[in-house]
Design a protein around this motif. Structure first.
Motif, PDB file in Angstrom:
ATOM      1  N   LYS A 133      46.894  30.092  28.204  1.00 25.98           N
ATOM      2  CA  LYS A 133      45.488  30.434  28.425  1.00 25.98           C
ATOM      3  C   LYS A 133      45.098  30.227  29.883  1.00 25.98           C
ATOM      4  N   LEU A 134      45.564  29.088  30.460  1.00 21.08           N
ATOM      5  CA  LEU A 134      45.222  28.789  31.843  1.00 21.08           C
ATOM      6  C   LEU A 134      45.895  29.758  32.812  1.00 21.08           C
ATOM      7  N   ASN A 135      47.109  30.215  32.434  1.00 27.19           N
ATOM      8  CA  ASN A 135      47.852  31.093  33.333  1.00 27.19           C
ATOM      9  C   ASN A 135      47.515  32.562  33.149  1.00 27.19           C
ATOM     10  N   ASN A 136      46.649  32.874  32.206  1.00 23.59           N
ATOM     11  CA  ASN A 136      46.266  34.258  31.962  1.00 23.59           C
ATOM     12  C   ASN A 136      45.321  34.739  33.066  1.00 23.59           C
ATOM     13  N   LYS A 137      45.853  35.525  33.985  1.00 29.36           N
ATOM     14  CA  LYS A 137      45.066  35.961  35.146  1.00 29.36           C
ATOM     15  C   LYS A 137      44.034  37.008  34.727  1.00 29.36           C
ATOM     16  N   GLU A 138      42.795  36.775  35.164  1.00 27.49           N
ATOM     17  CA  GLU A 138      41.746  37.716  34.805  1.00 27.49           C
ATOM     18  C   GLU A 138      40.562  37.534  35.728  1.00 27.49           C
ATOM     19  N   LYS A 139      39.605  38.435  35.605  1.00 25.41           N
ATOM     20  CA  LYS A 139      38.336  38.300  36.324  1.00 25.41           C
ATOM     21  C   LYS A 139      37.325  37.701  35.367  1.00 25.41           C
ATOM     22  N   LEU A 140      36.805  36.565  35.756  1.00 26.69           N
ATOM     23  CA  LEU A 140      35.904  35.812  34.895  1.00 26.69           C
ATOM     24  C   LEU A 140      34.516  35.806  35.516  1.00 26.69           C
ATOM     25  N   THR A 141      33.525  36.253  34.751  1.00 27.81           N
ATOM     26  CA  THR A 141      32.145  36.277  35.246  1.00 27.81           C
ATOM     27  C   THR A 141      31.250  35.477  34.317  1.00 27.81           C
ATOM     28  N   ILE A 142      30.737  34.383  34.839  1.00 26.71           N
ATOM     29  CA  ILE A 142      29.739  33.569  34.147  1.00 26.71           C
ATOM     30  C   ILE A 142      28.655  33.287  35.175  1.00 26.71           C
ATOM     31  N   LYS A 143      27.609  34.068  35.122  1.00 23.19           N
ATOM     32  CA  LYS A 143      26.593  34.025  36.173  1.00 23.19           C
ATOM     33  C   LYS A 143      26.054  32.612  36.388  1.00 23.19           C
ATOM     34  N   PRO A 144      25.909  32.269  37.705  1.00 21.61           N
ATOM     35  CA  PRO A 144      26.000  33.098  38.908  1.00 21.61           C
ATOM     36  C   PRO A 144      27.396  33.160  39.528  1.00 21.61           C
ATOM     37  N   PHE A 145      28.437  32.741  38.780  1.00 20.44           N
ATOM     38  CA  PHE A 145      29.770  32.656  39.358  1.00 20.44           C
ATOM     39  C   PHE A 145      30.673  33.800  38.891  1.00 20.44           C
ATOM     40  N   GLU A 146      31.589  34.185  39.786  1.00 21.71           N
ATOM     41  CA  GLU A 146      32.625  35.156  39.464  1.00 21.71           C
ATOM     42  C   GLU A 146      33.947  34.618  40.006  1.00 21.71           C
ATOM     43  N   VAL A 147      34.993  34.699  39.193  1.00 21.81           N
ATOM     44  CA  VAL A 147      36.311  34.238  39.634  1.00 21.81           C
ATOM     45  C   VAL A 147      37.329  35.351  39.440  1.00 21.81           C
ATOM     46  N   GLU A 149      41.052  35.572  39.305  1.00 22.60           N
ATOM     47  CA  GLU A 149      42.210  34.693  39.227  1.00 22.60           C
ATOM     48  C   GLU A 149      43.417  35.256  39.964  1.00 22.60           C
ATOM     49  N   GLU A 150      43.501  36.567  40.054  1.00 20.28           N
ATOM     50  CA  GLU A 150      44.625  37.182  40.762  1.00 20.28           C
ATOM     51  C   GLU A 150      44.591  36.802  42.235  1.00 20.28           C
ATOM     52  N   LYS A 151      43.382  36.731  42.804  1.00 24.88           N
ATOM     53  CA  LYS A 151      43.218  36.401  44.230  1.00 24.88           C
ATOM     54  C   LYS A 151      42.857  34.935  44.451  1.00 24.88           C
ATOM     55  N   SER A 152      42.664  34.178  43.350  1.00 20.40           N
ATOM     56  CA  SER A 152      42.186  32.777  43.446  1.00 20.40           C
ATOM     57  C   SER A 152      40.906  32.721  44.280  1.00 20.40           C
ATOM     58  N   GLU A 153      39.982  33.616  43.936  1.00 21.96           N
ATOM     59  CA  GLU A 153      38.755  33.781  44.716  1.00 21.96           C
ATOM     60  C   GLU A 153      37.532  33.480  43.856  1.00 21.96           C
ATOM     61  N   VAL A 154      36.622  32.672  44.402  1.00 19.47           N
ATOM     62  CA  VAL A 154      35.395  32.298  43.694  1.00 19.47           C
ATOM     63  C   VAL A 154      34.190  32.816  44.470  1.00 19.47           C
ATOM     64  N   ARG A 155      33.259  33.426  43.734  1.00 16.07           N
ATOM     65  CA  ARG A 155      32.010  33.889  44.343  1.00 16.07           C
ATOM     66  C   ARG A 155      30.818  33.312  43.594  1.00 16.07           C
ATOM     67  N   LYS A 156      29.761  33.049  44.338  1.00 13.39           N
ATOM     68  CA  LYS A 156      28.493  32.643  43.741  1.00 13.39           C
ATOM     69  C   LYS A 156      27.423  33.608  44.243  1.00 13.39           C
ATOM     70  N   ASN A 157      26.778  34.298  43.284  1.00 11.41           N
ATOM     71  CA  ASN A 157      25.791  35.332  43.632  1.00 11.41           C
ATOM     72  C   ASN A 157      26.369  36.341  44.615  1.00 11.41           C
ATOM     73  N   GLY A 158      27.662  36.655  44.426  1.00 12.42           N
ATOM     74  CA  GLY A 158      28.304  37.674  45.259  1.00 12.42           C
ATOM     75  C   GLY A 158      28.910  37.166  46.543  1.00 12.42           C
ATOM     76  N   HIS A 159      28.649  35.913  46.907  1.00 16.91           N
ATOM     77  CA  HIS A 159      29.151  35.365  48.172  1.00 16.91           C
ATOM     78  C   HIS A 159      30.385  34.494  47.915  1.00 16.91           C
ATOM     79  N   ILE A 160      31.439  34.712  48.709  1.00  8.86           N
ATOM     80  CA  ILE A 160      32.683  33.958  48.544  1.00  8.86           C
ATOM     81  C   ILE A 160      32.475  32.479  48.880  1.00  8.86           C
ATOM     82  N   ILE A 161      33.025  31.616  48.016  1.00 11.18           N
ATOM     83  CA  ILE A 161      33.020  30.175  48.264  1.00 11.18           C
ATOM     84  C   ILE A 161      34.453  29.770  48.589  1.00 11.18           C
ATOM     85  N   GLU A 162      34.659  29.199  49.768  1.00 10.07           N
ATOM     86  CA  GLU A 162      36.003  28.807  50.191  1.00 10.07           C
ATOM     87  C   GLU A 162      36.383  27.478  49.541  1.00 10.07           C
TER      88      GLU A 162
END
Length: 239
Positions: A133-147, A149-162
């Motif tokens: 389950k943890l290794n299942n790469k996908e795009k996860l959207t739970i507002k206001p966050f988007e993740v 997983e393929e890029k290991s990228e997190v956004r909040k309200n559309g803005h990337i969080i490093e």
């Protein structure tokens, strides 16, 4: 035995003190480090809520309630393996145990080594399912966050969080378990694959850094909350 299995928390519930001590001794000799015991249902439920065990061994007949009742409570919030111990060997009793969510049913008297083997089998199966389950790469959207997983990228309200790698793993795990309490031990075991010993301050530091990057006011967090004595949770209101 794999360290990840050795570090798993096991809850054993039985009103026979000698049996509890025997199972604890055998499991300890096999390398298990975190074993908790209870002699009645109420203590077992309190322990389950406080320690978040990875596996439970329940006696069916207890002074204050049946093990079936404890299993029903566990199944409301958790999919951990549950093994029943019982002097009752009738087919109907085994069917009832499995029907309410047990993973295995062991009839007394039994070989302690057989119990250990069944514990290992169930833990390996449980860990494999959760890792998938943890290794299942996908795009996860739970507002206001988007993740992503393929890029290991997190956004909040559309803005990337490093986020640094461990910060990212922690946040992703919290997001997938939103509104649920996660102990420091679970972060170490299930997210980092480390033994909890010595990591208490490290977890606190990472939580603080996550708040600095995610919260509008880190000193008054809206999302990453501390649950005193239990751990942390990512609180997100369902829309």
């Amino acid at each position: 035995m794999d360290n990840n299995i050795k570090n798993r928390k096991i809850l054993i519930v039985d009103d026979e003190v000698e049996l509890l001590n025997l199972l604890k001794m055998v499991l300890t000799k096999e390398g298990f480090k975190n074993i908790y015991t209870a002699q009645n249902g109420n203590d077992a439920i309190d322990l389950f809520k406080n320690i978040n065990p990875d596996l439970a061994i329940l006696d069916v007949m207890l002074p204050d309630m049946e093990g079936y009742d404890i299993c029903k409570i566990i199944r409301k919030t958790s999919n951990i393996p549950v093994l029943f111990l019982s002097a009752k060997g009738e087919e109907l009793d085994r069917i009832m145990g499995l029907a309410i969510g047990a993973d295995d049913y062991i009839t007394k008297p039994f070989s302690p080594k057989e119990v250990v083997l069944r514990v290992k089998i169930q833990l390996k199966k449980y860990m494999m399912i959760n890792n998938n389950k943890l290794n299942n790469k996908e795009k996860l959207t739970i507002k206001p966050f988007e993740v992503d997983e393929e890029k290991s990228e997190v956004r909040k309200n559309g803005h990337i969080i490093e986020l640094k790698p461990k910060e990212y793993k922690m946040f992703l795990y919290m997001l997938k378990h939103k509104n649920k309490i996660i102990s420091k031990e679970r972060f170490c075991d299930e997210v980092w694959g480390e033994n909890f010993f010595g990591f208490d301050n490290t977890i606190m530091v990472h939580i603080r850094k996550l708040r600095e990057k995610i919260e509008e006011n880190p000193s008054k967090p809206k999302y990453i909350l501390t649950v005193k004595g239990l751990g942390y949770k990512l609180q997100i209101e369902d829309e």
